[in-house]
Motif scaffolding. Structure first.
Motif, PDB file in Angstrom:
ATOM      1  N   UNK A 135     -31.411  39.542  -8.388  1.00 64.67           N
ATOM      2  CA  UNK A 135     -32.234  40.721  -8.286  1.00 64.67           C
ATOM      3  C   UNK A 135     -31.432  41.831  -7.701  1.00 64.67           C
ATOM      4  N   UNK A 136     -31.852  42.972  -7.968  1.00 63.64           N
ATOM      5  CA  UNK A 136     -31.034  44.047  -7.246  1.00 63.64           C
ATOM      6  C   UNK A 136     -31.907  44.443  -6.073  1.00 63.64           C
ATOM      7  N   UNK A 137     -31.351  45.115  -5.099  1.00 62.59           N
ATOM      8  CA  UNK A 137     -32.298  45.317  -3.778  1.00 62.59           C
ATOM      9  C   UNK A 137     -32.545  46.721  -3.776  1.00 62.59           C
ATOM     10  N   UNK A 138     -32.596  47.598  -4.717  1.00 59.34           N
ATOM     11  CA  UNK A 138     -32.876  49.112  -4.632  1.00 59.34           C
ATOM     12  C   UNK A 138     -31.948  49.859  -4.465  1.00 59.34           C
ATOM     13  N   UNK A 158     -40.529  52.793  -8.969  1.00 56.28           N
ATOM     14  CA  UNK A 158     -39.687  54.060  -8.359  1.00 56.28           C
ATOM     15  C   UNK A 158     -39.056  53.392  -7.386  1.00 56.28           C
ATOM     16  N   UNK A 159     -37.886  54.332  -7.054  1.00 54.68           N
ATOM     17  CA  UNK A 159     -37.074  53.784  -5.691  1.00 54.68           C
ATOM     18  C   UNK A 159     -36.656  55.099  -5.043  1.00 54.68           C
ATOM     19  N   UNK A 160     -36.456  55.002  -3.735  1.00 55.71           N
ATOM     20  CA  UNK A 160     -35.949  56.171  -3.137  1.00 55.71           C
ATOM     21  C   UNK A 160     -34.961  55.712  -1.921  1.00 55.71           C
ATOM     22  N   UNK A 161     -34.115  56.823  -1.587  1.00 54.15           N
ATOM     23  CA  UNK A 161     -33.219  56.244  -0.475  1.00 54.15           C
ATOM     24  C   UNK A 161     -33.339  57.074   0.866  1.00 54.15           C
ATOM     25  N   UNK A 162     -32.939  56.385   2.154  1.00 54.31           N
ATOM     26  CA  UNK A 162     -32.770  57.254   3.406  1.00 54.31           C
ATOM     27  C   UNK A 162     -31.767  56.661   4.091  1.00 54.31           C
ATOM     28  N   UNK A 163     -30.492  57.512   3.715  1.00 51.98           N
ATOM     29  CA  UNK A 163     -29.496  56.763   4.407  1.00 51.98           C
ATOM     30  C   UNK A 163     -28.962  55.490   3.516  1.00 51.98           C
ATOM     31  N   UNK A 164     -28.870  54.576   4.378  1.00 53.53           N
ATOM     32  CA  UNK A 164     -28.651  53.189   3.993  1.00 53.53           C
ATOM     33  C   UNK A 164     -29.756  52.354   3.790  1.00 53.53           C
ATOM     34  N   UNK A 165     -31.042  53.233   4.012  1.00 53.14           N
ATOM     35  CA  UNK A 165     -32.248  52.356   3.559  1.00 53.14           C
ATOM     36  C   UNK A 165     -32.812  52.614   2.170  1.00 53.14           C
TER      37      UNK A 165
END
Length: 403
Positions: free
Chosen positions: A287-290, A314-321
């Motif tokens: 599986x991918x980890x987003x 849906x997927x969102x990013x906040x820096x490395x998170x």
């Protein structure tokens, strides 16, 4: 334009200087560094007998050594190596040290080892391979390797076992062939494994290793001649790779290349398989980890299943998170992952606000995971991400999911 070129050249020079690169007139590593390097390569006692500057501008200093006990001569070089970019040599150099001790040791045994291997009727001299036609050939193959091992094993009088393990005198590639004629034609074969001549193989361990590999390839349908394979080697074995994945009777192709998170296409189709892990005693899924990025391609495996089941993703990013959210029917899953340059640091998944206890493995644990930004989970845990049921058809190379 001229100013721009000058600026780029200056920038390139600054990068090389910062990265430790030098020019052709720069100093090479001195004797102290060379001796440190030789210490790391040569475990047996030795002494320096001399040195000569064999090249100038760029310099290449050659050092000469002799081992104390058997008077084995070898050399090391401290030199400047040109830096190449896109097959073009730049004006920059990097400091290097090399030592031929391992090669000199191997030269003591290489021809004798080769002569032993050549006595095997199924040794392919032009390729350094040994081919097997049937399970019964394993015993003879093991005997040949052990005979070669005896030659190189003499080195244990001068070096520890770790040296021989780290530096096999040669490696023999083992393959299965349908016939001697096929072996001579050398156009098709089934790869089995590589065995290094380390002077330390145990007969029983090596035989069991090769027997298990042969049996596994029979189970996988790659070796067609399973005659004579004992049941003990076939027991508890599973087909290693299932390439066909079905969801509600329809094959999952992993072919959605729509990437709303960056300019590059997706690599989801690289992960369209299910494999068996002996360590986990389970079939596994990737599986991918987003992780999403504007700088590279990545897979969106979870999205593939959510869309096939009529859900939303849906997927969102906040820096490395990264936070992935998907809903199927009335249920809602949230996956949070934290990444570094080396790979994934943490992964948490919840369903309807409750944490799911899902363990995972990384590419460091199993190469089948294939990427640092993916993880492997058991088929059972994979199903918990979508409320699926599963069934395996090993003989057909299939895994069947139903919702």
């Amino acid at each position: 334009m001229k100013k721009q070129k000058i600026f780029l050249l200056c920038l390139l020079a600054a990068v090389f200087v910062f990265d430790g690169c030098t020019t052709r007139d720069s100093e090479i590593y001195g004797q102290g560094k060379v001796l440190e390097y030789v210490d790391s390569v040569c475990p047996e006692p030795y002494h320096l007998t001399g040195k000569t500057l064999i090249e100038e501008s760029p310099d290449n200093m050659e050092y000469y050594f002799e081992t104390d006990n058997r008077k084995l001569s070898f050399k090391a070089n401290s030199y400047l190596s040109p830096v190449w970019i896109d097959a073009t040599q730049t004006g920059f150099y990097s400091r290097k040290i090399s030592c031929d001790y391992v090669s000199v040791v191997h030269d003591l045994y290489r021809e004798d080892v080769k002569a032993v291997l050549e006595t095997a009727p199924n040794y392919m001299e032009d390729h350094g391979w040994i081919y097997l036609l049937s399970f019964s050939d394993i015993g003879q193959t093991v005997d040949t390797i052990l005979a070669a091992d005896q030659i190189y094993g003499q080195e244990l009088a001068y070096n520890p076992p770790e040296f021989l393990s780290d530096h096999p005198v040669t490696s023999v590639h083992l393959v299965w062939q349908r016939s001697e004629e096929e072996a001579r034609e050398h156009e098709t074969w089934v790869n089995m494994t590589d065995v290094g001549i380390t002077g330390q193989h145990d007969r029983e361990e090596l035989y069991d290793r090769l027997a298990n590999i042969y049996a596994q390839l029979c189970v996988d349908g790659k070796i067609e001649n399973a005659e004579g394979v004992p049941r003990s080697y076939l027991a508890d074995k599973h087909v290693a790779l299932l390439p066909v994945i079905l969801l509600n009777g329809k094959e999952m192709l992993y072919d959605d290349n729509d990437n709303p998170y960056g300019p590059y296409g997706l690599t989801t189709d690289d992960y369209k398989y299910c494999w068996y892990s002996e360590d986990k005693d389970s079939y596994m899924m990737v599986i991918d980890t987003g992780l999403i990025s504007e700088n590279m391609s990545m897979p969106l495996i979870i999205r593939e299943y959510v869309k096939a089941l009529g859900g939303n993703y849906s997927v969102s990013a906040d820096g490395d998170r990264y936070t992935s959210t998907w809903t199927i029917g009335a249920d809602r899953w949230v996956m949070r992952s934290d990444h570094s340059d080396e790979g994934i640091r943490s992964l948490e998944i919840s369903k309807n606000g409750r944490p799911l206890d899902i363990s995972y493995i990384t590419v460091d644990d199993d190469f089948n995971v294939s990427a640092t930004f993916c993880v492997g989970v058991t088929v059972e845990d994979f199903c918990r991400l979508f409320d699926l049921n599963w069934e395996i058809e090993e003989s057909q190379g299939k895994i069947l999911f139903t919702y």
